[in-house]
Design a protein around this motif. Structure first.
Motif, PDB file in Angstrom:
ATOM      1  N   MET A   1      50.121  72.036  76.009  1.00 38.77           N
ATOM      2  CA  MET A   1      50.561  72.165  74.346  1.00 38.77           C
ATOM      3  C   MET A   1      51.486  70.715  74.092  1.00 38.77           C
ATOM      4  O   MET A   1      52.421  70.639  75.066  1.00 38.77           O
ATOM      5  CB  MET A   1      51.164  73.291  73.854  1.00 38.77           C
ATOM      6  N   ASP A   2      51.174  69.997  73.206  1.00 36.42           N
ATOM      7  CA  ASP A   2      51.807  68.914  72.963  1.00 36.42           C
ATOM      8  C   ASP A   2      52.953  69.163  71.571  1.00 36.42           C
ATOM      9  O   ASP A   2      52.438  70.359  71.036  1.00 36.42           O
ATOM     10  CB  ASP A   2      51.123  67.543  72.582  1.00 36.42           C
ATOM     11  N   ILE A   3      53.869  68.346  71.377  1.00 38.97           N
ATOM     12  CA  ILE A   3      54.650  68.565  70.339  1.00 38.97           C
ATOM     13  C   ILE A   3      53.956  68.640  68.949  1.00 38.97           C
ATOM     14  O   ILE A   3      54.290  69.786  68.070  1.00 38.97           O
ATOM     15  CB  ILE A   3      55.793  67.123  70.133  1.00 38.97           C
ATOM     16  N   GLU A   4      52.830  68.003  68.627  1.00 37.15           N
ATOM     17  CA  GLU A   4      52.293  68.151  67.298  1.00 37.15           C
ATOM     18  C   GLU A   4      51.604  69.621  67.367  1.00 37.15           C
ATOM     19  O   GLU A   4      51.680  70.286  66.377  1.00 37.15           O
ATOM     20  CB  GLU A   4      51.384  66.903  67.168  1.00 37.15           C
ATOM     21  N   THR A   5      51.095  69.968  68.367  1.00 32.88           N
ATOM     22  CA  THR A   5      50.401  71.257  68.356  1.00 32.88           C
ATOM     23  C   THR A   5      51.308  72.400  68.136  1.00 32.88           C
ATOM     24  O   THR A   5      51.292  73.220  67.400  1.00 32.88           O
ATOM     25  CB  THR A   5      49.576  71.618  69.601  1.00 32.88           C
ATOM     26  N   ALA A   6      52.408  72.264  68.966  1.00 26.09           N
ATOM     27  CA  ALA A   6      53.821  73.307  68.873  1.00 26.09           C
ATOM     28  C   ALA A   6      54.341  73.407  67.450  1.00 26.09           C
ATOM     29  O   ALA A   6      54.327  74.223  67.141  1.00 26.09           O
ATOM     30  CB  ALA A   6      54.658  73.011  69.773  1.00 26.09           C
ATOM     31  N   MET A   7      54.652  72.054  66.943  1.00 26.53           N
ATOM     32  CA  MET A   7      55.101  71.945  65.326  1.00 26.53           C
ATOM     33  C   MET A   7      53.935  72.791  64.479  1.00 26.53           C
ATOM     34  O   MET A   7      54.487  73.416  63.631  1.00 26.53           O
ATOM     35  CB  MET A   7      55.445  70.950  65.013  1.00 26.53           C
ATOM     36  N   ASN A   8      52.827  72.419  64.656  1.00 24.35           N
ATOM     37  CA  ASN A   8      51.716  72.920  63.647  1.00 24.35           C
ATOM     38  C   ASN A   8      51.709  74.306  63.837  1.00 24.35           C
ATOM     39  O   ASN A   8      51.619  75.088  62.951  1.00 24.35           O
ATOM     40  CB  ASN A   8      50.595  72.253  63.629  1.00 24.35           C
ATOM     41  N   LYS A   9      51.808  74.848  64.927  1.00 23.41           N
ATOM     42  CA  LYS A   9      51.840  76.228  65.445  1.00 23.41           C
ATOM     43  C   LYS A   9      53.026  77.098  64.451  1.00 23.41           C
ATOM     44  O   LYS A   9      52.903  78.175  64.085  1.00 23.41           O
ATOM     45  CB  LYS A   9      51.742  76.501  66.890  1.00 23.41           C
ATOM     46  N   LEU A  10      54.220  76.359  64.776  1.00 22.36           N
ATOM     47  CA  LEU A  10      55.296  77.092  64.168  1.00 22.36           C
ATOM     48  C   LEU A  10      55.429  77.127  62.687  1.00 22.36           C
ATOM     49  O   LEU A  10      55.580  78.223  62.160  1.00 22.36           O
ATOM     50  CB  LEU A  10      56.607  76.215  64.831  1.00 22.36           C
ATOM     51  N   ILE A  11      54.860  75.908  62.166  1.00 25.37           N
ATOM     52  CA  ILE A  11      54.575  76.007  60.887  1.00 25.37           C
ATOM     53  C   ILE A  11      53.566  77.134  60.146  1.00 25.37           C
ATOM     54  O   ILE A  11      53.828  77.693  59.063  1.00 25.37           O
ATOM     55  CB  ILE A  11      54.230  74.539  60.229  1.00 25.37           C
ATOM     56  N   HIS A  12      52.675  77.096  60.980  1.00 24.74           N
ATOM     57  CA  HIS A  12      51.538  78.274  60.591  1.00 24.74           C
ATOM     58  C   HIS A  12      52.068  79.335  60.356  1.00 24.74           C
ATOM     59  O   HIS A  12      51.702  80.518  59.486  1.00 24.74           O
ATOM     60  CB  HIS A  12      50.171  77.806  61.650  1.00 24.74           C
ATOM     61  N   ILE A  13      52.887  79.801  61.615  1.00 23.29           N
ATOM     62  CA  ILE A  13      53.630  81.138  61.908  1.00 23.29           C
ATOM     63  C   ILE A  13      54.648  81.404  60.946  1.00 23.29           C
ATOM     64  O   ILE A  13      54.545  82.459  60.346  1.00 23.29           O
ATOM     65  CB  ILE A  13      53.817  81.189  63.359  1.00 23.29           C
ATOM     66  N   GLY A  14      55.543  80.332  60.733  1.00 18.32           N
ATOM     67  CA  GLY A  14      56.779  80.890  60.006  1.00 18.32           C
ATOM     68  C   GLY A  14      57.036  79.737  58.831  1.00 18.32           C
ATOM     69  O   GLY A  14      58.305  79.888  58.580  1.00 18.32           O
ATOM     70  N   GLY A  15      56.319  79.020  58.547  1.00 13.20           N
ATOM     71  CA  GLY A  15      56.477  78.074  57.585  1.00 13.20           C
ATOM     72  C   GLY A  15      57.575  76.912  57.860  1.00 13.20           C
ATOM     73  O   GLY A  15      57.941  76.912  59.203  1.00 13.20           O
ATOM     74  N   ASP A  16      57.921  76.004  57.019  1.00 12.44           N
ATOM     75  CA  ASP A  16      58.785  75.093  57.481  1.00 12.44           C
ATOM     76  C   ASP A  16      59.868  75.322  57.981  1.00 12.44           C
ATOM     77  O   ASP A  16      60.511  74.737  58.999  1.00 12.44           O
ATOM     78  CB  ASP A  16      58.776  73.983  56.328  1.00 12.44           C
ATOM     79  N   GLU A  17      60.601  76.502  57.366  1.00 14.69           N
ATOM     80  CA  GLU A  17      61.766  77.063  57.725  1.00 14.69           C
ATOM     81  C   GLU A  17      62.070  77.364  59.193  1.00 14.69           C
ATOM     82  O   GLU A  17      62.959  77.106  59.605  1.00 14.69           O
ATOM     83  CB  GLU A  17      62.033  78.130  56.851  1.00 14.69           C
ATOM     84  N   LEU A  18      60.995  77.794  59.739  1.00 11.82           N
ATOM     85  CA  LEU A  18      60.758  78.336  61.046  1.00 11.82           C
ATOM     86  C   LEU A  18      60.885  77.096  61.924  1.00 11.82           C
ATOM     87  O   LEU A  18      61.681  77.024  62.627  1.00 11.82           O
ATOM     88  CB  LEU A  18      59.500  79.229  61.222  1.00 11.82           C
ATOM     89  N   ALA A  19      59.949  76.289  61.344  1.00  9.94           N
ATOM     90  CA  ALA A  19      59.954  74.978  62.608  1.00  9.94           C
ATOM     91  C   ALA A  19      61.115  74.052  62.367  1.00  9.94           C
ATOM     92  O   ALA A  19      61.771  73.668  63.532  1.00  9.94           O
ATOM     93  CB  ALA A  19      58.892  73.962  61.938  1.00  9.94           C
TER      94      ALA A  19
END
Length: 116
Positions: A1-19
């Motif tokens: 997993m690269d940083i872009e995938t990880a960040m998009n996953k975090l945003i998908h799971i918990g929104g910008d706040e989680l990321a």
């Protein structure tokens, strides 16, 4: 997993706040763990170096920071397999460099998220 995938996953799971929170936690805790690792290396405390490398590796893995993950893994593996730590200083310096770059990369992601 690269940083872009990880960040998009975090945003998908918990929104910008989680990321943004995960970025904040990494930026807060990983430098402290690196400092502990550096201090431990001065004392040849291999157990503590290994623990800090493992912790850094886990944090990096969660954010897709592959270079940090790989550098921390080399340190941890070297110690866990009781290999002579001949290159440990160079490996630690490499980890330090990779962490510095990861903080820049995450700052860029933070700005990107905030601007959306």
């Amino acid at each position: 997993m690269d940083i872009e995938t990880a960040m998009n996953k975090l945003i998908h799971i918990g929104g910008d706040e989680l990321a943004l929170r995960v970025i904040e936690l990494y930026a807060e805790h990983v430098p402290m763990r690196l400092e502990t690792l550096l201090e431990s290396s001065l004392n040849n405390d291999l157990d503590q170096i290994s623990r800090m490398a493992h912790s850094i590796k886990s944090s990096a893995g969660n954010l897709g920071l592959q270079a940090v993950y790989d550098s921390a893994n080399i340190i941890e593996t070297t110690i866990l397999h009781s290999k002579p730590p001949d290159h440990l200083k160079a490996d630690i310096n490499q980890l330090k460099t990779e962490i510095a770059q990861s903080l820049i990369d995450l700052k860029n992601w933070e700005q990107k998220i905030r601007s959306c």
